[in-house]
Write a protein that holds these residues in place. Sequence first.
Motif, short mmCIF file in Angstrom:
data_model
loop_
_atom_site.label_atom_id
_atom_site.label_comp_id
_atom_site.label_asym_id
_atom_site.label_seq_id
_atom_site.Cartn_x
_atom_site.Cartn_y
_atom_site.Cartn_z
N TRP A 40 1.10 -1.12 0.37
CA TRP A 40 0.13 0.23 0.13
C TRP A 40 0.73 1.20 0.27
O TRP A 40 1.97 1.40 -0.04
N TRP A 87 1.41 -1.75 11.51
CA TRP A 87 -0.30 -1.20 12.53
C TRP A 87 -1.10 -2.44 13.23
O TRP A 87 -0.84 -3.58 12.58
N SER A 90 -3.59 -4.96 12.56
CA SER A 90 -3.44 -6.10 11.82
C SER A 90 -2.26 -6.43 11.77
O SER A 90 -2.07 -7.70 11.17
N MET A 91 -1.42 -6.62 12.52
CA MET A 91 0.32 -6.77 12.30
C MET A 91 0.67 -7.16 14.06
O MET A 91 1.19 -7.65 14.14
N TRP A 162 -3.40 -9.02 4.16
CA TRP A 162 -3.93 -8.14 5.10
C TRP A 162 -4.86 -8.27 6.17
O TRP A 162 -4.52 -7.41 7.33
N TRP A 207 -8.57 2.30 5.37
CA TRP A 207 -7.67 2.47 7.28
C TRP A 207 -7.68 4.25 7.46
O TRP A 207 -7.33 4.41 6.20
C1 TMO Z 1 -2.27 -2.41 6.80
N1 TMO Z 1 -2.93 -1.62 5.83
C2 TMO Z 1 -2.42 -0.65 6.23
C3 TMO Z 1 -3.08 -2.11 4.72
O1 TMO Z 1 -4.34 -2.13 6.28
#
Ligand code: TMO
Length: 323
Positions: A40, A87, A90-91, A162, A207
């Motif tokens: 992105w 982020w 999501s991570m 994602w 987002w």
């Molecule tokens: C990781 N994202 C910003 C695409 O949600």
Amino acid sequence: MKIKNTTALQLILASALLSTPFVSSAEDSSDVIKVIDNNWSSQKVLARVAGALLEKIGRDVEIVPADTQGQFAAMGTGDLHLQMEVWEGSMAASFSKEVDAGRMADAGSHTATTREDWWYPNYVEEICPGLPDYKALNDCAEKLSVPETAPNARYLAGPVDWHPEDVERIKALGLNVTIVNAGSADALFGELKSAAKRKEPIILFNWAPNWVGAAYPGKFIEFPRRDDENKCVTDPSWGVNPDMANDCGAAVGGYLKKGVWSDFSKTWPCAYKLVENMDFTGEMIDAAAALVDVDGLDHDEAAEAWIESNQDIVDSWMPECSK
Ligand code: TMO
């Protein structure tokens, strides 16, 4: 005490070194720093901004593509070294796993806070007035469907790596929704653009910070709020569904961190200082993404343009050890 004689030549050399900005700290290894490239725009621009600044202090840099989940294992083993955008929404799970195991380090939070979740352009409320409450998704499932998903509502998600939790969230909250994955961020927002032109209903992943909110006013769907301890994910008994985890939305006001391989600071101590100093606000990230998605620059040009228009901030990030 013996005082070392300093020759005129040494003085000239010393002052030449001092006046040359950003000569690399001798302590840093000459090994290439591998900076992660995701899919992105803001991340691609920030990766290249970081790369350019690391090169400015004398480091060799490679920009290396990786997917948003697998990247953490690769940083844990030292095959990749720096992620500029971790982020929370999501991570967090894959990142924390590596940090807790001592294979990765948290190199600090950006000032920007984040949200990543299901979203719609405001006109969809005319079609489904119960929004942004998530329960409206079932009330309006038919209206939000397409032949491919009927009678379920269609949710246009991003690329599959994602947001893997969406599948469980739909089950845990009993949503009459079918996920359709867009292959790329461009495909995702291409559909938003054409739906918005015809005022057709669309629910999609979005987002913030991002360039999209300024071009298309809209809202995130309000799912049950996630708890601070993340029990929603770790404890099935927490939340509206006593038998399943993931019965909540993604973090609101989530963090945006820099993540590094655990030996980064030992291997490149001066470069690490620079990474720690780099701090993006939400507006700075909006602008980085808009250079690509609104102004049409490629990612390298956008990084260059971003550095040029934020020169004072960039200078303030340069660590003492590089001067
Ligand atoms: C990781 N994202 C910003 C695409 O949600």
